[in-house]
Write a protein that holds these residues in place. Structure first.
Motif, PDB file in Angstrom:
ATOM      1  N   ARG A   1     -13.564   5.746  64.800  1.00 50.41           N
ATOM      2  CA  ARG A   1     -13.238   5.328  63.426  1.00 50.41           C
ATOM      3  C   ARG A   1     -13.366   6.490  62.451  1.00 50.41           C
ATOM      4  NH1 ARG A   1     -16.307  -0.009  62.093  1.00 50.41           N
ATOM      5  NH2 ARG A   1     -14.981   0.080  60.266  1.00 50.41           N
ATOM      6  N   ILE A   2     -14.313   7.389  62.717  1.00 47.07           N
ATOM      7  CA  ILE A   2     -14.454   8.580  61.870  1.00 47.07           C
ATOM      8  C   ILE A   2     -13.228   9.472  62.046  1.00 47.07           C
ATOM      9  CG2 ILE A   2     -15.844  10.648  61.412  1.00 47.07           C
ATOM     10  CD1 ILE A   2     -17.319   8.125  60.637  1.00 47.07           C
ATOM     11  N   CYS A   3     -12.803   9.643  63.298  1.00 52.43           N
ATOM     12  CA  CYS A   3     -11.604  10.457  63.564  1.00 52.43           C
ATOM     13  C   CYS A   3     -10.394   9.895  62.819  1.00 52.43           C
ATOM     14  CB  CYS A   3     -11.315  10.501  65.062  1.00 52.43           C
ATOM     15  SG  CYS A   3     -12.569  11.359  66.023  1.00 52.43           S
ATOM     16  N   GLU A   4     -10.226   8.598  62.857  1.00 54.71           N
ATOM     17  CA  GLU A   4      -9.105   7.964  62.170  1.00 54.71           C
ATOM     18  C   GLU A   4      -9.196   8.164  60.660  1.00 54.71           C
ATOM     19  OE1 GLU A   4      -9.356   3.944  63.580  1.00 54.71           O
ATOM     20  OE2 GLU A   4      -8.799   4.529  65.619  1.00 54.71           O
ATOM     21  N   ALA A   5     -10.416   8.100  60.115  1.00 56.98           N
ATOM     22  CA  ALA A   5     -10.597   8.287  58.673  1.00 56.98           C
ATOM     23  C   ALA A   5     -10.291   9.716  58.253  1.00 56.98           C
ATOM     24  CB  ALA A   5     -12.026   7.914  58.274  1.00 56.98           C
ATOM     25  N   LEU A   6     -10.548  10.678  59.133  1.00 52.72           N
ATOM     26  CA  LEU A   6     -10.316  12.093  58.815  1.00 52.72           C
ATOM     27  C   LEU A   6      -8.870  12.531  59.038  1.00 52.72           C
ATOM     28  CD1 LEU A   6     -13.553  13.595  60.405  1.00 52.72           C
ATOM     29  CD2 LEU A   6     -13.092  13.216  57.976  1.00 52.72           C
ATOM     30  N   GLU A   7      -8.118  11.749  59.757  1.00 54.67           N
ATOM     31  CA  GLU A   7      -6.742  12.116  60.116  1.00 54.67           C
ATOM     32  C   GLU A   7      -5.878  12.505  58.908  1.00 54.67           C
ATOM     33  OE1 GLU A   7      -4.115  13.319  62.726  1.00 54.67           O
ATOM     34  OE2 GLU A   7      -5.995  12.424  63.382  1.00 54.67           O
ATOM     35  N   PRO A   8      -5.947  11.797  57.783  1.00 53.05           N
ATOM     36  CA  PRO A   8      -5.073  12.150  56.653  1.00 53.05           C
ATOM     37  C   PRO A   8      -5.434  13.457  55.937  1.00 53.05           C
ATOM     38  CG  PRO A   8      -5.912   9.898  56.403  1.00 53.05           C
ATOM     39  CD  PRO A   8      -6.635  10.529  57.550  1.00 53.05           C
TER      40      PRO A   8
END
Length: 146
Positions: free
Chosen positions: A106-113
């Motif tokens: 979930r952290i990876c997904e949040a940092l993607e943008p």
């Protein structure tokens, strides 16, 4: 300027949330870290001793973590590495399936943008924080100066 105490508090909040979310799958944070390491480390370094070095932990504690993950069916021993007694570790199908539920995802997904400059700035700041929490850094600060 954002106070450093606010930033430190935010980091602590992230750590606590990751810690508690890890328990949802009945794993301790050290067990999640071991699964991630075994999944991503180069093959010759997928051993308990290399995991201990990577984490900066005592080999006995890491060996217990690995044994627990083997008992739970997430990790398996694949044979000896090199000339020593070290054994290569691998994830089982069950371990790979569990990593798909990794709270860190979930952290990876949040940092993607984040754009490249933002990622670089964040990475540099986090690196400073990680280095400041190394055990040898803490010892340097507690020893009396001459």
């Amino acid at each position: 300027m954002i106070p450093t105490t606010d930033l430190a508090s935010q980091l602590e909040q992230i750590a606590r949330r990751l810690h508690s979310q890890g328990y949802a799958s009945k794993l301790f944070p050290a067990q999640w870290a071991a699964l991630r390491y075994i999944h991503s480390a180069p093959v010759p370094l997928r051993t308990a001793i290399d995991l201990a070095r990577f984490q900066g932990l005592a080999s006995g504690a890491v060996a217990r973590t690995v044994r627990t993950l083997i008992t739970k069916g997430y990790v398996t021993k694949l044979g000896s590495v090199g000339r020593g007694r070290a054994e290569e570790l691998g994830l089982t199908d069950r371990g790979r399936a569990l990593l798909k539920k990794d709270p860190l995802q979930r952290i990876c997904e949040a940092l993607e943008p984040l754009d490249e400059d933002s990622r670089k700035c964040l990475a540099e700041g986090l690196d400073i924080v990680i280095r400041s929490t190394r055990p040898d850094q803490a010892a340097d600060k507690t020893e009396p100066s001459s």
